[in-house]
Design an enzyme around this catalytic site. Structure first.
Site, PDB file in Angstrom:
ATOM      1  N   CYS A  42       7.258   3.331  -2.764  1.00  0.00           N
ATOM      2  CA  CYS A  42       6.662   3.648  -1.476  1.00  0.00           C
ATOM      3  C   CYS A  42       6.255   2.357  -0.777  1.00  0.00           C
ATOM      4  O   CYS A  42       5.904   1.369  -1.427  1.00  0.00           O
ATOM      5  CB  CYS A  42       5.441   4.561  -1.657  1.00  0.00           C
ATOM      6  SG  CYS A  42       4.740   5.161  -0.093  1.00  0.00           S
ATOM      7  N   CYS A  46      -1.753   4.170  -0.128  1.00  0.00           N
ATOM      8  CA  CYS A  46      -2.857   5.117   0.054  1.00  0.00           C
ATOM      9  C   CYS A  46      -3.771   5.086  -1.168  1.00  0.00           C
ATOM     10  O   CYS A  46      -3.302   5.217  -2.307  1.00  0.00           O
ATOM     11  CB  CYS A  46      -2.322   6.521   0.279  1.00  0.00           C
ATOM     12  SG  CYS A  46      -1.213   6.645   1.703  1.00  0.00           S
ATOM     13  N   CYS A  49      -3.620   8.110  -3.629  1.00  0.00           N
ATOM     14  CA  CYS A  49      -2.299   8.560  -4.068  1.00  0.00           C
ATOM     15  C   CYS A  49      -2.337   9.029  -5.517  1.00  0.00           C
ATOM     16  O   CYS A  49      -2.844   8.338  -6.399  1.00  0.00           O
ATOM     17  CB  CYS A  49      -1.286   7.431  -3.920  1.00  0.00           C
ATOM     18  SG  CYS A  49       0.383   7.889  -4.433  1.00  0.00           S
TER      19      CYS A  49
END
Length: 336
Positions: A42, A46, A49
């Site tokens: 990714c 975040c 996550c």
């Protein structure tokens, strides 16, 4: 509009109109809806996550197709493709969903996009050109948006290099989906940084077909702050009461589907990049045996999946886009 997918044709599964009757251990699991995390890679970071970038592995496409064929043969009707960021591999992703719709004849294929992935060659957004090519194979296109305040998105980590166009990107994809009659879905994770936010106006603008609202969840080995975890989301956790207040503030949206930690846990069939079901029943994500090695039914024994909880949280819904695709502006049939 297409009729709602039914479990009644699957004798091993209880009537979806009566989710209060949970499955028993003697009932075989039907993998009606599967979430396939085919990559962990990714471009965002975040903080909360729960499926982190801990592996670069990706199956060869022919092995992926073999596994998907096995799942379809065992009763899979809907495939949700997630990551990581699926658009890190747009051609692979396109070939996969085309196979699911044209060869496997799945009822529904959906994709979760974290946003902000650019082609390095020309700096343009992948998704619009990709949708022109593969949109006819997509029933639901989902994006993640946790706040309509860009500063909050940056603090959460849903930003690449401090980029503050996340909301604008979500709006653009929503417009593309509505224009092409692809069902638009929005995912929001409720955490300490957005729990007090009023998102009503933004939701009205985006007009999602389905708005999934999740309570921030801690999973060992992913975001628990331990030595084996890449992320530490402990400071972002909200209480059940705080989550309920957020939900109540937005209860006027019929598209909202709120899922507390209790509802989420064990109610998803999650398949990792090696096609192993992930068991979350002990607070982590423990991979079982691969579908490719032992077959679907043996692999499902490792999943820790609660079929009754899946039905109770509304896991069966109208997940097919209209078969007659009409341009939303002109009224003419869409030319893909």
């Amino acid at each position: 509009m297409n009729p709602q997918p039914s479990l009644l044709d699957c004798p091993a599964v209880e009537n979806p109109q009566h989710p209060e009757h949970p499955s028993t251990e003697s009932e075989p699991i039907v993998p009606l809806s599967v979430n396939f995390f085919f990559t962990r890679i990714c471009n965002l970071s975040c903080k909360f996550c729960f499926h982190t970038n801990s592996s670069k592995f990706k199956l060869p496409i022919e092995e992926t197709k073999r596994g998907l064929e096995m799942l379809a043969g065992a009763g899979m009707k809907k495939l949700n493709i997630a990551g990581g960021e699926p658009f890190m591999f747009p051609q692979y992703l396109g070939e996969m969903i085309k196979y699911c719709k044209e060869d496997l004849k799945l009822e529904s294929v959906s994709i979760m996009h974290v946003l902000r992935y650019f082609l390095p060659s020309n700096g343009s957004k992948v998704t619009e050109s990709w949708l022109r090519t593969y949109g006819k194979y997509v029933d639901i296109f989902g994006v993640s948006c946790d706040s309509f305040d860009e500063e909050t998105n940056v603090k959460i980590g849903r930003s690449e290099g401090g980029y503050k166009g996340h909301v604008q990107d979500a709006r653009r994809i929503s417009e593309w989906c509505h224009d092409k009659n692809v069902l638009f879905k929005l995912n929001t994770v409720v955490n300490k940084l957005n729990v007090a936010e009023d998102m009503n106006t933004g939701i009205e603008v985006l007009a999602p077909h389905r708005w999934k609202v999740f309570q921030c969840l801690i999973l060992d080995g992913e975001n628990s702050g331990t030595q084996t975890s890449i992320r530490d989301a402990r400071e972002l956790v909200v209480t059940d009461d705080e989550f309920s207040q957020f939900v109540k503030r937005h209860e006027g949206h019929e598209c909202m589907v709120a899922e507390s930690n209790q509802l989420m846990r064990d109610s998803y069939l999650m398949l990792d990049e090696k096609m192993r079901f992930l068991n979350c029943s002990t607070g982590g994500k423990i991979p079982g045996r691969s579908v490719l090695d032992v077959g679907v039914h043996q692999a499902l024994q490792d999943a820790g999946f609660d079929q009754g909880a899946f039905l109770k949280r509304g896991g069966v819904f109208e997940w097919q886009k209209p078969k007659k695709l009409i341009h939303s502006a002109t009224g003419d049939p869409l030319d893909w």
